[in-house]
Enzyme design. Sequence first.
Site, PDB file in Angstrom:
ATOM      1  N   CYS A 164     -25.208  65.196 -99.424  1.00  0.00           N
ATOM      2  CA  CYS A 164     -24.666  66.786 -99.538  1.00  0.00           C
ATOM      3  C   CYS A 164     -25.792  67.569 -98.896  1.00  0.00           C
ATOM      4  O   CYS A 164     -25.532  68.740 -98.498  1.00  0.00           O
ATOM      5  CB  CYS A 164     -24.457  67.022-100.673  1.00  0.00           C
ATOM      6  SG  CYS A 164     -22.966  66.115-101.525  1.00  0.00           S
ATOM      7  N   HIS A 304     -26.853  75.627-104.039  1.00  0.00           N
ATOM      8  CA  HIS A 304     -26.051  74.798-103.813  1.00  0.00           C
ATOM      9  C   HIS A 304     -25.146  74.455-104.953  1.00  0.00           C
ATOM     10  O   HIS A 304     -23.923  73.933-104.642  1.00  0.00           O
ATOM     11  CB  HIS A 304     -26.924  73.423-103.955  1.00  0.00           C
ATOM     12  CG  HIS A 304     -26.320  72.294-103.846  1.00  0.00           C
ATOM     13  ND1 HIS A 304     -25.850  71.773-102.654  1.00  0.00           N
ATOM     14  CD2 HIS A 304     -26.194  71.499-104.620  1.00  0.00           C
ATOM     15  CE1 HIS A 304     -25.360  70.411-102.814  1.00  0.00           C
ATOM     16  NE2 HIS A 304     -25.396  70.124-104.268  1.00  0.00           N
ATOM     17  N   GLU A 315     -31.119  73.632-110.854  1.00  0.00           N
ATOM     18  CA  GLU A 315     -31.149  74.579-109.676  1.00  0.00           C
ATOM     19  C   GLU A 315     -31.595  75.736-110.067  1.00  0.00           C
ATOM     20  O   GLU A 315     -32.282  76.499-109.537  1.00  0.00           O
ATOM     21  CB  GLU A 315     -30.186  74.579-109.005  1.00  0.00           C
ATOM     22  CG  GLU A 315     -30.236  75.409-107.488  1.00  0.00           C
ATOM     23  CD  GLU A 315     -28.966  75.522-106.498  1.00  0.00           C
ATOM     24  OE1 GLU A 315     -29.368  76.079-105.473  1.00  0.00           O
ATOM     25  OE2 GLU A 315     -28.059  75.088-106.886  1.00  0.00           O
ATOM     26  N   LYS A 338     -19.367  78.130-103.192  1.00  0.00           N
ATOM     27  CA  LYS A 338     -18.372  76.839-103.384  1.00  0.00           C
ATOM     28  C   LYS A 338     -17.550  76.925-104.647  1.00  0.00           C
ATOM     29  O   LYS A 338     -16.442  76.274-104.410  1.00  0.00           O
ATOM     30  CB  LYS A 338     -19.157  75.703-104.157  1.00  0.00           C
ATOM     31  CG  LYS A 338     -20.359  74.996-103.063  1.00  0.00           C
ATOM     32  CD  LYS A 338     -20.921  74.038-103.419  1.00  0.00           C
ATOM     33  CE  LYS A 338     -21.777  73.065-102.562  1.00  0.00           C
ATOM     34  NZ  LYS A 338     -22.993  73.934-102.109  1.00  0.00           N
ATOM     35  N   HIS A 343     -16.494  72.252-102.414  1.00  0.00           N
ATOM     36  CA  HIS A 343     -17.962  71.449-101.952  1.00  0.00           C
ATOM     37  C   HIS A 343     -17.456  70.469-100.882  1.00  0.00           C
ATOM     38  O   HIS A 343     -16.962  69.616-100.987  1.00  0.00           O
ATOM     39  CB  HIS A 343     -18.404  70.627-103.324  1.00  0.00           C
ATOM     40  CG  HIS A 343     -19.901  70.123-102.943  1.00  0.00           C
ATOM     41  ND1 HIS A 343     -20.586  70.519-101.758  1.00  0.00           N
ATOM     42  CD2 HIS A 343     -20.465  69.110-103.640  1.00  0.00           C
ATOM     43  CE1 HIS A 343     -21.773  69.544-101.805  1.00  0.00           C
ATOM     44  NE2 HIS A 343     -21.862  68.776-102.804  1.00  0.00           N
ATOM     45  N   PHE A 402     -27.041  63.233-103.434  1.00  0.00           N
ATOM     46  CA  PHE A 402     -27.469  62.073-104.034  1.00  0.00           C
ATOM     47  C   PHE A 402     -28.558  61.217-103.343  1.00  0.00           C
ATOM     48  O   PHE A 402     -28.894  61.519-102.278  1.00  0.00           O
ATOM     49  CB  PHE A 402     -26.140  61.496-103.803  1.00  0.00           C
ATOM     50  CG  PHE A 402     -25.116  61.461-104.865  1.00  0.00           C
ATOM     51  CD1 PHE A 402     -25.372  62.731-105.776  1.00  0.00           C
ATOM     52  CD2 PHE A 402     -23.788  60.816-105.010  1.00  0.00           C
ATOM     53  CE1 PHE A 402     -24.036  62.968-106.655  1.00  0.00           C
ATOM     54  CE2 PHE A 402     -22.741  61.432-105.738  1.00  0.00           C
ATOM     55  CZ  PHE A 402     -22.884  62.353-106.572  1.00  0.00           C
TER      56      PHE A 402
END
Length: 417
Positions: A164, A304, A315, A338, A343, A402
């Site tokens: 991502c 994010h 975050e 988002k 996403h 990831f």
Amino acid sequence: MSHRRVVVTGMGLLCGVGNTAPQIWEGLLAGKSGMAEITAYDLTGHSVRIAAEVKNFDAHNFVDKKEARKMGRFIHFAMAAAQEAMQHSGLKITDANAENIGVHIGSGIGGFDVIEREHTALMNGGPRKISPFFIPATIINLAAGHVSIKYGAKGPNEATATACTSSAHSIGDAFRIIQRGDADAMIAGGTEAAITPLSVGGFAAMKALSTRNDDPTHACRPFDKDRDGFVVGEGAGILILEELEFAQARGANILAEIIGYGMSGDAYHMTGMAPEGDGCRRAMQSALRVAGISPDKIDYVNAHATSTAVGDALESQGIENVFGDHARSHKLLVSSTKSMTGHLLGGAGGLEAGITIMAMQHQIAPPTMNLDAVDPACRLNYVPNTPQPAKIDYALSNSFGFGGTNGSLVFKRWGAE
């Protein structure tokens, strides 16, 4: 060592909220959700039935019908976004400059739709039924490849596949390519088309997705105490980056300057973020260091935050650790778009970089929608449910993926002191 300055002169955006950058910006300010029940495949047996699909999209508006059959949907999206970005920038690639203009387009997953289709063909009809275009329709670098072929860009031609964070890394790496003189301009960003039975089913098996199937427009709830996972989106985000003097020499309209790029690795877990948001903290600090500005100069962060229980809180903690009282006082605006776009996985950073630039252009922070009751672990100003007009001269966009791969981009409003 002095570096060449890099500016943004065009953008092309595509997602479930709209099919162009202006449509998307208008939709975000109106709180428009791109999420609905999935139409791309039969939902029988699927626990997750919602996504943010691109709507009313015809690839033949951007690609010859014969050529379109040789491409995965993620490539179609890249071609559409690149066309908008090139038209927006007015950049013309000629024999004289072609070798100094490159392409860098990332994707986290690539042609999942083609993989699933061709596997079905193999199972039903044997190896002879596999399309000869299977491989080039699927592999990630073919988005950049097709864009370079269409426009004749003969400079660096690359693709990033870092989950991502893919398109944020592509933009950041393109920024560095121009800084060091390996190109004068780059078509950079990311694309993703992962709303497929196997992809959505795989994320659902991980328990990563929201299961608010009966209320899709309110399913993605970053920072909200009742969030239950992210919603898969699709689309693309492409920016035109140019060396400042190259852009000025051709009379380009400059949208923003990219001044910072930071990366880091969590070295912690294959899907989870490091404790206290350590990895994202280091990416943001690196980007600020490259930009040469103090944290309190940043006015807006496009987070994010995907609407997962752990990720949003970590975050937020990372942002607190970087920005301190500037964040805790709520002077720093932080939002997750988002909540409307879903996403886009590897395409998220490209889309959100464009949104971040539009926030600076319009001096408005887009909202985090569906934020009805803030998680006590999230203590910042998340621009809940309503856009917030504000002075935004410097902004930061975050992307994490990831494997613990992190990227942060810092933009400066063109004309800001």
